[in-house]
Motif scaffolding. Structure first.
Motif, PDB file in Angstrom:
ATOM      1  N   GLU A   1       0.820  -1.157  -0.091  1.00 63.22           N
ATOM      2  CA  GLU A   1      -0.062  -0.156   0.050  1.00 63.22           C
ATOM      3  C   GLU A   1       0.737   1.300   0.073  1.00 63.22           C
ATOM      4  O   GLU A   1       0.600   2.302   0.805  1.00 63.22           O
TER       5      GLU A   1
ATOM      6  N   ASN B   1      -7.860   4.204  -0.613  1.00 63.58           N
ATOM      7  CA  ASN B   1      -7.987   3.608   0.973  1.00 63.58           C
ATOM      8  C   ASN B   1      -8.754   2.182   0.969  1.00 63.58           C
ATOM      9  O   ASN B   1      -9.167   1.955   1.907  1.00 63.58           O
TER      10      ASN B   1
ATOM     11  N   LYS C   1       1.887   6.017  -7.456  1.00 67.00           N
ATOM     12  CA  LYS C   1       1.703   7.307  -8.161  1.00 67.00           C
ATOM     13  C   LYS C   1       3.043   7.728  -8.983  1.00 67.00           C
ATOM     14  O   LYS C   1       2.867   7.968 -10.400  1.00 67.00           O
TER      15      LYS C   1
ATOM     16  N   VAL D   1      -5.234   2.287  -4.321  1.00 66.97           N
ATOM     17  CA  VAL D   1      -4.686   2.558  -3.012  1.00 66.97           C
ATOM     18  C   VAL D   1      -4.819   3.713  -2.606  1.00 66.97           C
ATOM     19  O   VAL D   1      -4.908   4.131  -1.378  1.00 66.97           O
ATOM     20  N   ASP D   2      -4.988   4.572  -3.796  1.00 65.18           N
ATOM     21  CA  ASP D   2      -5.359   6.119  -3.238  1.00 65.18           C
ATOM     22  C   ASP D   2      -6.780   6.482  -2.479  1.00 65.18           C
ATOM     23  O   ASP D   2      -6.930   7.182  -1.913  1.00 65.18           O
TER      24      ASP D   2
ATOM     25  N   ARG E   1       1.495   4.411  -1.627  1.00 66.84           N
ATOM     26  CA  ARG E   1       0.671   5.237  -2.704  1.00 66.84           C
ATOM     27  C   ARG E   1       1.716   5.879  -3.562  1.00 66.84           C
ATOM     28  O   ARG E   1       1.485   6.219  -4.643  1.00 66.84           O
TER      29      ARG E   1
END
Length: 767
Positions: free
Chosen positions: A574, A646, A580, A643-644, A576
């Motif tokens: 996870e 959540n 990205k 993941v962004d 992020r």
């Protein structure tokens, strides 16, 4: 206190040097583009002519310095300390603003920026004075600001944009109608008349723009020039026409080259003569203010008004020469100047290629309306007349030769370059004679856009992109006025409240901006230099296709497994920020593959006749590469989004399965890359790669079944399932396209075309 203001003067001159550098980087586009775009002469020759024009024009700019002193505000209404606040705020704003535009490659007006910076800073200081006064209100702001001048400049902007575009379009259309694209024969008979008219216009432009600000020409001479304008024009036209015709007969002079080079000199001279005030006018005004302050020792800086700036002051010639030298050096060595120049040349280019700008709704709407109007006009026009006009605008067929670089071809011919310079010179001359505040950037850019439209450079395949680019530049001009006013207003207030702390703080910010933009521009230039383009000389080898293509293919296929592994790792933990970055890299990979696909037509044109048979395999190879890049973007994007937002982390079994897939994928791609680099397409080696591909596909099928079991057992949620099954599906597509890429590369490198075609049919059946 005197030392503090001396420090401000030193800072102003340091900023002036920086402003000269960023200003020339922006305004070089005004006088270089016509010569560069038409390739009228070698680059070094064009640069020498422009440099001479700048050096001469710098000495003619003395009279223009009054704009910085009293053109925008009334200096007698401000104290010395307030004037210095205005000047330091203006210079800080100007450097940051112009450097920003240079970095993104958009030409803007240095005239408009300096005027609205002076206006913003002066308004800020004036408002503070009014607020501290018991008998004044904001209605008294007009006592401090020369609002009529500001309104005239805004009106000049709007008028110059429209008039320059329409004038360039009309003159270019008529000129092309007369001379066509095959103008060589007609120029033997009518070229001298065309040249006489063009150079006369440019000569008059030099006289009007140069003589007005020169410290060498007396008032009597200026009066004589104004009262004998028609005589000067007539004699110049006849003289130039006769001289040019004689040179054509005896030395076979290329008249168009003469027009372009003389026009380049004239606009360079006008730029230095007119726009030098934008860069050093404020520091010189600050220096004059400081001299007046020092001449009255013991004077309170908040008690001495600056009415002295309203007086006419002659600028020392040596200062103008120094400024001209700095501008010339910048012209030769500034890489940002080339970036800004490339923007206008690209928008006016007659050649197709990758467009710098995308499409916008307004551009698409405008093109549709224009197509509709054009269709109606065609229907109203007699068929014979329409055919005659179309024939006059018909471009000669290009001869495509393998090994000829597209960048060695001019973006447009010298007919258009001559019209660009002549029309711009005439319009600026008229504006100057009528005392209208024209921007040389606006006029030259919009004339260039008008001539490119009339010359049918904006075809249906490029119109929306070119129009979007023009609208972007024009929008940037108006944003210049707003941002210049706002930033200068804020900076002036900060300096007024915090004194030296604000000055040093803003200086640090300006330095950070300059360094940061330099780094950004350098990275962009390096990235652009590394791109594999169809314009690269190294591309052409056997069959007209280069080894660099293979290098590009292996470069992309090497990135894929590494990127895939980082995505899986980021998804498992996870991370992020890592996802990205991976998403951005996948998007960049997709753009690289897209660029290669867009270059296919250019590459096909470069194929020699005996190697055309390799073309279909090259096209197929790039298609597979594009699909692989697509698959990576469809893996990276959803992973980052998951993941962004959540969502629940992947379960242990899924992480283990994805790691197993990543290991198998990495092994498969390593094999492919080795074969591609070694150019080894032995049947046994190909079979090894295909075997590893099949192992990967088996794993994907197995793990898909496991996921379905987890779904039925309610072990995972809907979003988890959509993501996981999507990754498996895109990984399958990725492996299939990679295998096809290897086969296409094998076929592309083969010798017997009949054998290759049979192999392709066999591969299709097996697939």
């Amino acid at each position: 206190m005197e030392n503090f203001y001396l420090l401000i003067v030193v800072v102003l001159f340091a900023l002036a040097i920086s402003d000269l550098i960023v200003g020339v980087s922006n305004d070089a586009v005004n006088f270089l583009n016509s010569a560069f775009g038409s390739m009228a002469a070698p680059r070094w020759a064009i640069m020498i002519i422009a440099s001479i024009g700048i050096l001469i024009g710098a000495t003619f700019s003395s009279g223009m310095m009054e704009v910085a002193r009293k053109g925008i505000f009334h200096p007698d209404q401000f104290y010395f300390a307030e004037i210095m606040i205005i000047f330091i705020a203006v210079m800080l704003t100007d450097i940051i603003l112009l450097d920003f535009y240079n970095t993104i490659g958009l030409p803007t007006s240095t005239t408009v920026s300096i005027v609205f910076e002076l206006l913003g800073a002066a308004v800020a200081v004036a408002v503070v004075k009014i607020m501290n006064s018991s008998d004044q209100t904001l209605l008294d702001l007009g006592n401090y600001i020369n609002s009529a001048k500001a309104l005239a400049i805004i009106t000049g902007i709007l008028l110059s944009v429209v008039i320059a575009f329409l004038s360039g379009s009309l003159v270019q259309w008529v000129t092309r109608l007369i001379f066509t694209y095959k103008y060589e024969k007609k120029f033997k008979y009518f070229g001298a008349i065309f040249g006489g008219f063009a150079i006369t216009a440019i000569t008059y432009f030099i006289l009007i723009k140069g003589a007005k600000g020169s410290s060498f020409i007396t008032k009597e001479t200026l009066t004589w020039i104004k009262s004998n304008t028609l005589t000067i024009i007539a004699v110049s036209f006849v003289g130039w026409t006769i001289l040019l015709q004689a040179l054509v007969w005896f030395v076979r002079l290329n008249i168009l080259k003469v027009i372009v080079l003389v026009g380049t000199f004239a606009l360079a001279m006008a730029f230095a003569g007119n726009d030098l005030v934008n860069f050093i006018g404020v520091p010189l005004a600050g220096f004059k203010s400081f001299q007046a302050f020092v001449a009255n020792p013991g004077t309170d800086p908040y008690g001495m008004t600056m009415g002295i700036l309203s007086q006419k002051v002659q600028t020392e010639t040596y200062l103008l020469i120094v400024a001209g030298v700095v501008m010339t050096v910048t012209l030769w060595f500034s890489k940002k100047a080339r970036t800004v120049t490339e923007t206008e040349i690209g928008l006016s280019s007659q050649n197709e290629g990758d467009e710098k700008f995308g499409s916008s709704f307004f551009a698409r709407l405008l093109v549709r309306r224009c197509l509709y109007i054009n269709c109606r006009l065609k229907n109203m026009m007699p068929a014979g007349v329409h055919q005659v006009i179309s024939n006059r605008f018909e471009k000669p067929a290009e001869v495509h030769t393998a090994g000829i670089d597209a960048k060695d071809k001019p973006a447009f011919d010298m007919i258009r370059a001559s019209v660009n310079l002549t029309v711009a010179s005439i319009l600026i001359s008229i504006g100057t004679s009528l005392k209208l505040p024209l921007s040389t950037t606006y006029v030259t850019f919009m004339v260039a856009m008008g001539t490119s439209l009339a010359d049918r450079a904006w075809g249906r395949d490029s119109a929306v992109y070119r129009i979007t680019g023009v609208l972007t530049v024009i929008g940037g001009w108006f944003f210049t006025a707003f941002s210049a006013f706002t930033a200068a207003f804020i900076f002036a207030n900060l300096i007024n409240w915090l004194d030296s702390f604000a000055i040093f703080g803003l200086l640090i910010i300006a330095v950070i901006f300059l360094v940061r933009s330099h780094v950004i521009h350098k990275k962009k230039s390096q990235a652009k230099g590394k791109e594999v383009t169809a314009d690269d000389d190294t591309i052409i080898i056997k069959g007209g296709i280069s080894e660099q293509i293979t290098f590009a293919v292996t470069g992309i296929t090497e990135k894929i497994p590494n990127l895939f592994g980082k995505i899986i790792n980021g998804l498992a933990f996870e991370e992020r920020s890592k996802l990205k970055v991976c998403n951005k890299k996948a998007s960049k990979l997709d753009i690289e593959a897209k660029q290669m696909k867009h270059q296919i037509p250019a590459m096909m044109k470069k194929l020699t006749e005996d190697s055309i048979s390799t073309g279909p395999f090259y096209v197929q190879l790039i298609d597979y590469l594009r699909e692989m890049a697509h698959s990576m973007s469809f893996i990276a994007g959803p992973a980052f989004e998951y993941v962004d937002n959540n969502h629940k982390t992947l379960i242990k079994e899924q992480v283990h399965e994805l790691n197993t897939i990543q290991t198998s994928l990495d092994d498969f791609f390593r094999t492919i890359n080795r074969l591609l680099k070694e150019n080894n397409y032995d049947t046994a080696e190909i079979q090894k790669a295909i075997s590893k591909q099949k192992d990967l596909l088996v794993l994907l099928g197995k793990f898909r079944k496991e996921q379905i079991k987890r779904i039925k057992g309610d072990k995972v949620g809907t979003r988890n399932s959509v993501l996981y099954l999507g990754i498996l599906s895109e990984t399958k597509n990725l492996s299939l396209h990679a295998g096809n890429l290897l086969k296409a590369s094998r076929d592309f490198s083969g010798g017997n075309i009949e054998e290759l075609e049979s192999l392709m049919e066999e591969d299709k059946m097996n697939d």
